[in-house]
Design an enzyme around this catalytic site. Structure first.
Site, PDB file in Angstrom:
ATOM      1  N   LYS A  53      42.759  37.002  32.834  1.00  0.00           N
ATOM      2  CA  LYS A  53      42.622  36.844  34.288  1.00  0.00           C
ATOM      3  C   LYS A  53      41.159  36.605  34.661  1.00  0.00           C
ATOM      4  CE  LYS A  53      46.704  39.681  35.198  1.00  0.00           C
ATOM      5  NZ  LYS A  53      47.280  40.973  35.546  1.00  0.00           N
ATOM      6  N   GLN A  97      44.978  46.623  37.252  1.00  0.00           N
ATOM      7  CA  GLN A  97      45.972  46.336  36.213  1.00  0.00           C
ATOM      8  C   GLN A  97      46.908  47.531  36.016  1.00  0.00           C
ATOM      9  OE1 GLN A  97      46.481  43.428  34.825  1.00  0.00           O
ATOM     10  NE2 GLN A  97      47.947  44.004  33.274  1.00  0.00           N
ATOM     11  N   ASP A 120      47.916  40.977  44.305  1.00  0.00           N
ATOM     12  CA  ASP A 120      49.152  41.265  43.573  1.00  0.00           C
ATOM     13  C   ASP A 120      50.364  41.304  44.509  1.00  0.00           C
ATOM     14  OD1 ASP A 120      49.317  41.599  40.832  1.00  0.00           O
ATOM     15  OD2 ASP A 120      48.373  43.574  40.857  1.00  0.00           O
TER      16      ASP A 120
END
Ligand code: GUN
Length: 299
Positions: A53, A97, A120
């Site tokens: 990422k 994460q 997200d």
């Protein structure tokens, strides 16, 4: 002939559009898009995802920062980092994460992220906007957003008259995927482990989306002839044919047999997977455009 969707190719086209959008924003508004990725602990798979990422963010021309915190980080320390990133004007997207180490409360941390920086799409404000059909005001969870790119490229933006079945009801995927299909006018069934006669329900689908985490569960006789099948599963299984102790990745769909019945199908790996990172980049540049008071591009 069955079409096998090339997720890498579609993801590359999204990434190109993101690069152009971030360059335009920088040239016209002097704003460099910024993404902060936070990882806690030592899980090797999570470290691989996070470095991918961070690397992709750099490739897109973003400011890319990564915070790597030790396994024994306390809840208040992590929350304080998120608060600092919320206040940082150079950061438009924050990703923590998952999964976090067990002693941390993931949901409390996710809800600490400013909704406009929640790339997200997991904050209740973003989930709520999607649930109420407000697709342009919030940020949409990356994997369902990526799966919808495939659906749109196959069926167009309007799914009126089509039946969609999503197998799986998670907050991360199944629920937002069903909401996106519904917003596109499909007739949607969300099936799950307690559904009666899952194969019969699946066979009603013009668009069948599998996200259950069970290797190759969806068989050929679950698929309506001519359907579009989107496989969101990533399962590692033993592959003795490759040598002792070797493994391989498979989806939730028994690919070879279902490909004979479906008209369009996604492979694993190389289907939905590459789209998740691409949509994360898309969400980040969208957040930067909004922060700059500009109309964001669509992907
Ligand atoms: N871990 C696995 N997938 C994801 C994801 O999409 N977002 C975050 N934050 N963590 C993950």
């Amino acid at each position: 002939m069955t079409t096998v969707i090339d997720g890498k190719q579609v993801a590359a086209s999204v990434i190109e559009a993101v690069k152009t959008a971030s360059q335009t924003l920088e040239a016209q508004a002097g704003v460099k898009t910024g993404l902060a990725v936070v990882i806690v602990g030592n899980d090797p798979a999570s470290h691989t995802y996070v470095s991918n990422k961070s690397r992709m963010a750099k490739e897109c021309g973003f400011t890319s920062i990564q915070h790597t915190l030790p396994e024994d980080t306390r809840q208040e320390e992590l929350a304080a980092l998120v608060e600092a990133l919320n206040a940082d004007e150079t950061i438009h997207g924050i990703l923590v994460q998952l999964p976090l180490p067990k002693h941390l409360d993931s949901d409390a941390i996710i809800q600490t992220i400013l909704p406009e920086k929640d790339v997200d799409g997991l904050h209740v404000v973003n989930a709520g906007k999607l649930a109420t059909g407000d697709l342009s005001g919030g940020l949409i969870s990356c994997t369902p957003a990526g799966a919808m790119v495939f659906v749109r490229r196959t069926h167009g933006a309007d799914l009126s008259g089509l039946n969609a079945v999503v197998i799986g009801r998670s907050n991360l995927f199944g629920k937002p995927m069903s909401a996106l299909l519904l917003a596109a006018n499909a007739t949607v069934t969300t099936a799950h482990s307690r559904t009666k006669d899952l194969p019969a329900i699946a066979r009603t689908a013009d668009i069948l989306v599998a996200a259950v985490g069970r290797p190759q569960m969806v068989k050929a006789d679950w698929v309506k002839p001519g359907a579009t099948v989107i496989d969101v599963g990533i399962n590692r299984i033993a592959a003795p044919e490759r040598g002792e102790g070797r493994t391989r990745l498979v989806g939730d769909v028994a690919f070879d047999e279902c490909a004979e019945v479906a008209e369009v199908i996604t492979p694993v790996p190389g289907g939905v997977g590459p789209m998740t990172i691409a949509m994360l980049m898309a969400n980040t540049v969208i957040a930067a455009y909004r922060r700059a008071g500009r109309t964001p591009p669509t992907f």
